[in-house]
Every structure is written in C-alpha cells, then in structure tokens.
Write a protein that holds these residues in place. Structure first.
Motif, PDB file in Angstrom:
ATOM      1  N   TYR A   1      17.034 -50.925  24.362  1.00  0.00           N
ATOM      2  CA  TYR A   1      17.035 -49.508  23.972  1.00  0.00           C
ATOM      3  C   TYR A   1      15.608 -49.001  23.779  1.00  0.00           C
ATOM      4  O   TYR A   1      15.217 -47.960  24.291  1.00  0.00           O
ATOM      5  N   PHE A   2      14.853 -49.742  22.955  1.00  0.00           N
ATOM      6  CA  PHE A   2      13.505 -49.297  22.610  1.00  0.00           C
ATOM      7  C   PHE A   2      12.617 -49.226  23.844  1.00  0.00           C
ATOM      8  O   PHE A   2      11.926 -48.229  24.075  1.00  0.00           O
ATOM      9  N   MET A   3      12.643 -50.280  24.643  1.00  0.00           N
ATOM     10  CA  MET A   3      11.741 -50.310  25.790  1.00  0.00           C
ATOM     11  C   MET A   3      12.102 -49.263  26.840  1.00  0.00           C
ATOM     12  O   MET A   3      11.227 -48.630  27.430  1.00  0.00           O
TER      13      MET A   3
ATOM     14  N   PHE B   1       4.701 -43.149  19.053  1.00  0.00           N
ATOM     15  CA  PHE B   1       3.863 -44.138  19.731  1.00  0.00           C
ATOM     16  C   PHE B   1       3.523 -43.695  21.145  1.00  0.00           C
ATOM     17  O   PHE B   1       2.394 -43.894  21.623  1.00  0.00           O
ATOM     18  N   ALA B   2       4.473 -43.064  21.821  1.00  0.00           N
ATOM     19  CA  ALA B   2       4.225 -42.572  23.180  1.00  0.00           C
ATOM     20  C   ALA B   2       3.123 -41.519  23.181  1.00  0.00           C
ATOM     21  O   ALA B   2       2.238 -41.530  24.045  1.00  0.00           O
ATOM     22  N   ARG B   3       3.151 -40.616  22.203  1.00  0.00           N
ATOM     23  CA  ARG B   3       2.090 -39.602  22.128  1.00  0.00           C
ATOM     24  C   ARG B   3       0.745 -40.270  21.873  1.00  0.00           C
ATOM     25  O   ARG B   3      -0.269 -39.882  22.464  1.00  0.00           O
ATOM     26  N   PHE B   4       0.737 -41.291  21.018  1.00  0.00           N
ATOM     27  CA  PHE B   4      -0.496 -42.034  20.725  1.00  0.00           C
ATOM     28  C   PHE B   4      -1.049 -42.680  21.999  1.00  0.00           C
ATOM     29  O   PHE B   4      -2.243 -42.588  22.295  1.00  0.00           O
ATOM     30  N   MET B   5      -0.176 -43.315  22.771  1.00  0.00           N
ATOM     31  CA  MET B   5      -0.620 -43.971  23.998  1.00  0.00           C
ATOM     32  C   MET B   5      -1.178 -42.952  24.995  1.00  0.00           C
ATOM     33  O   MET B   5      -2.211 -43.184  25.621  1.00  0.00           O
ATOM     34  N   LYS B   6      -0.516 -41.829  25.128  1.00  0.00           N
ATOM     35  CA  LYS B   6      -0.939 -40.827  26.114  1.00  0.00           C
ATOM     36  C   LYS B   6      -2.249 -40.145  25.720  1.00  0.00           C
ATOM     37  O   LYS B   6      -3.041 -39.774  26.585  1.00  0.00           O
ATOM     38  N   THR B   7      -2.478 -39.979  24.419  1.00  0.00           N
ATOM     39  CA  THR B   7      -3.688 -39.279  23.983  1.00  0.00           C
ATOM     40  C   THR B   7      -4.862 -40.224  23.743  1.00  0.00           C
ATOM     41  O   THR B   7      -6.009 -39.877  24.014  1.00  0.00           O
TER      42      THR B   7
ATOM     43  N   GLY C   1       6.985 -42.206  30.119  1.00  0.00           N
ATOM     44  CA  GLY C   1       5.901 -42.404  31.074  1.00  0.00           C
ATOM     45  C   GLY C   1       4.905 -43.464  30.666  1.00  0.00           C
ATOM     46  O   GLY C   1       3.948 -43.739  31.400  1.00  0.00           O
ATOM     47  N   VAL C   2       5.116 -44.078  29.505  1.00  0.00           N
ATOM     48  CA  VAL C   2       4.222 -45.146  29.047  1.00  0.00           C
ATOM     49  C   VAL C   2       4.501 -46.420  29.856  1.00  0.00           C
ATOM     50  O   VAL C   2       5.656 -46.760  30.131  1.00  0.00           O
ATOM     51  N   LYS C   3       3.436 -47.111  30.247  1.00  0.00           N
ATOM     52  CA  LYS C   3       3.580 -48.373  30.984  1.00  0.00           C
ATOM     53  C   LYS C   3       3.928 -49.493  30.007  1.00  0.00           C
ATOM     54  O   LYS C   3       3.182 -49.758  29.055  1.00  0.00           O
TER      55      LYS C   3
ATOM     56  N   CYS D   1       1.154 -51.336  27.605  1.00  0.00           N
ATOM     57  CA  CYS D   1       1.452 -52.019  26.342  1.00  0.00           C
ATOM     58  C   CYS D   1       2.481 -53.117  26.623  1.00  0.00           C
ATOM     59  O   CYS D   1       3.385 -52.955  27.441  1.00  0.00           O
ATOM     60  N   TYR D   2       2.294 -54.227  25.953  1.00  0.00           N
ATOM     61  CA  TYR D   2       3.187 -55.374  26.082  1.00  0.00           C
ATOM     62  C   TYR D   2       4.117 -55.355  24.881  1.00  0.00           C
ATOM     63  O   TYR D   2       3.683 -55.126  23.755  1.00  0.00           O
TER      64      TYR D   2
END
Length: 315
Positions: free
Chosen positions: A124-126, A104-110, A133-135, A117-118
């Motif tokens: 742990y997950f958050m 998911f982080a790669r998806f957000m960055k690309t 680096g995802v907001k 994202c809310y």
C-alpha cells in the motif's frame, strides 16, 4: 507563518460541561478540524458511535474537516474514503486526507528531485508513494528468510535515502535491515510512525513499534527522521497544504496524548482529546500542564449532543 504561543494552558474542560457561552466561544474559536482516524473515528474494525454524524454537523457549522493518519501502510486513500462514506460522512475528497506519504513525496520533489529512495514496508505504502512520481526501490526482505541468510541483509551501496513504513506484517528480518541502513553513514533513514500503542477495539489495544524503534536507534546511536505524527515535518506540511495562517484557529482531535495532543501543543494547534482510544483521564492529568489538551470529550460523537444542547438552549 504565525508564531507558536508558549503560554501554559489551563486544565482541560469536558466539551459537554461547558456553559452555553463557553460552547459558543469554543465553536467560534476554530475554522478547521484536523482529526486523527484510528481511535477517534473508528476502533480499527468498527466505527465509533456517532462520529460520522459529528463530522457532518461540524461541516454544516462551516468547519473544514481534514483527516490525519499515520497508517498509510494499512489502507489506501480509497479505503479511507470508503470507510467514511460507509459511516455516512458527506462530501469526502481525496485531498481531505493528510497521510505521511504525501508529506514525504513533497519533501522528495522539493529537496531531492529525481532522487531514488529505498523502502521497506507495505505494498500500500510503496504504491501510494510511487503514484506521486517519486522513484522507489522495494528492498523489503521476503517472509521465509533463513537464519543463515541474515548476513545478506546489507544496505544497497548507492542508497542515501531509506524509508521505513511501519505496518502490521513487519518481520524480524525487516527490523534487522533497518538497523543496517541506520549504520550506513551516508544514508538518512526516514520513518512514518513511532506510536507505542495501537487501538483495536473500544477495550483492547496492542503495543506499537515505538519501543522497537527506540531500541534500534539506541543500538545504532543514530536517530531516524520522522515524517508522520508527531513530527514538525508533518505539521508544516499541513499548514502549507491547507493554508492555515493561524494555527490557533485549527483544532487537532486525537486519542493519543503523545502523538496527537502533545504534538498539537508543540506545534501551536488547539487540541481536543477523546477517550475513545487507549488513554484515560488519569493519563491526561498526569501529563505536564503545557502538554494537556484545551478540551476533552468521551468521543468525537459528543459533538452530536454538543450541537443538540446549543439548539435546545437557544429556544
């Protein structure tokens, strides 16, 4: 990327019932193992017998071994490493783990660089997602919410991406909030897991969240976008992350016929079904032929006997 074969598979064979040639052919048919964790390596609280030794033997045989899990809301990367090291597994690295938050982080960055994202889910997950680096904005309802406060469970107006982390402490209020974000027309909702059962010990499992999610999406007439198993999202991430040029040279090991084996079949991986989780041989044979595994075993630990028999037969 290689083309995924649509050919119908034969009925699966037990790993230890193969002939010597079949065992050798099987061993030579894959370069990398993509293994589920819960129900394959451990039954939540305790390791499955010989699974650690089996991993080491496969590595010694020249196979890459990677770990795939939807449960990044229950453990940190360090927790996974510690569990495997305590099982005696050698040379574990952090990038050996395929966890939904990484995809998911790669998806957000690309696809959505710089976007917020809310999220509702575990700490742990958050924290893991934030570490990439995802907001992330945590909107998880507090535990002691009163019935009259449910009316305040409304989506944040500017939210266009909402992430659901499935975890064991989910509350009614959390499911109610998920429903409200699904009803928000300009918001995409992503979820990491929809398993319908979860193994605790060898002979005990509990229901997963699949039925709850099915009910909520039906009520809202809107689907969530899955980024954990058994999604194409995660399959493509694995192929890219580990530079898998031929999916048929990757062996996917799992205990779930739905989120592991049917997943492997749908995305072109070879598959090994293990009976150490919540599904039986009877369950396996009731699956459509095209969704049955290539092979099956009692557990990953069968590889210990598998390699021993190959050694004995060569003498």
């Amino acid at each position: 990327m290689d083309q995924i074969s649509n050919s119908v598979k034969k009925n699966p064979k037990h790993l230890l019932e193969l002939t010597k040639k079949e065992k050798q052919d099987f061993l030579e048919s894959f370069d990398i193992v993509l293994s589920d964790c819960d129900g394959v390596l451990w039954a939540f609280s305790s390791p499955i017998a010989n699974s650690g030794e089996a991993i080491n033997l496969l590595k010694t045989a020249g196979k890459q071994f990677k770990f795939v899990s939807n449960n990044d809301g229950m453990r940190t990367d360090r927790d996974y490493i510690d569990k495997l090291e305590n099982m005696g597994v050698n040379n574990i690295k952090e990038d050996d783990f395929i966890l939904p938050y990484k995809a998911f982080a790669r998806f957000m960055k690309t696809q959505h660089p710089g976007k917020t994202c809310y999220c509702t889910g575990s700490e742990y997950f958050m924290n893991s997602l934030k570490s990439t680096g995802v907001k992330v904005v945590d909107v998880t309802p507090h535990f002691n919410i009163k019935p009259e406060e449910l009316r305040y469970l409304t989506p944040i107006k500017e939210a266009t991406i909402f992430v659901v982390d499935i975890h064991i402490n989910m509350t009614f209020a959390e499911f109610a909030l998920i429903q409200q974000y699904l009803l928000k027309e300009d918001c995409d909702v992503y979820i990491n897991a929809v398993d319908d059962r979860f193994p605790i010990t060898d002979d005990f499992s509990v229901l997963g969240v699949g039925l709850f999610i099915e009910a909520i999406t039906k009520l809202c007439n809107k689907d969530m976008k899955l980024f954990g198993k058994p999604s194409k999202f995660l399959a493509d991430y694995m192929v890219e992350e580990f530079q898998i040029k031929n999916r048929k040279r990757a062996l996917f090991v799992g205990d779930s016929l739905d989120s592991d084996i049917a997943y492997a079949c749908a995305h072109g991986f070879r598959s090994l079904f293990v009976l150490s989780g919540t599904y039986t041989i009877e369950d396996m044979m009731q699956m459509p032929i095209e969704k049955q595994p290539d092979y099956y075993a009692n557990s990953l630990g069968d590889f210990v006997e598998f390699f021993r028999s190959l050694k004995d037969e060569s003498q």
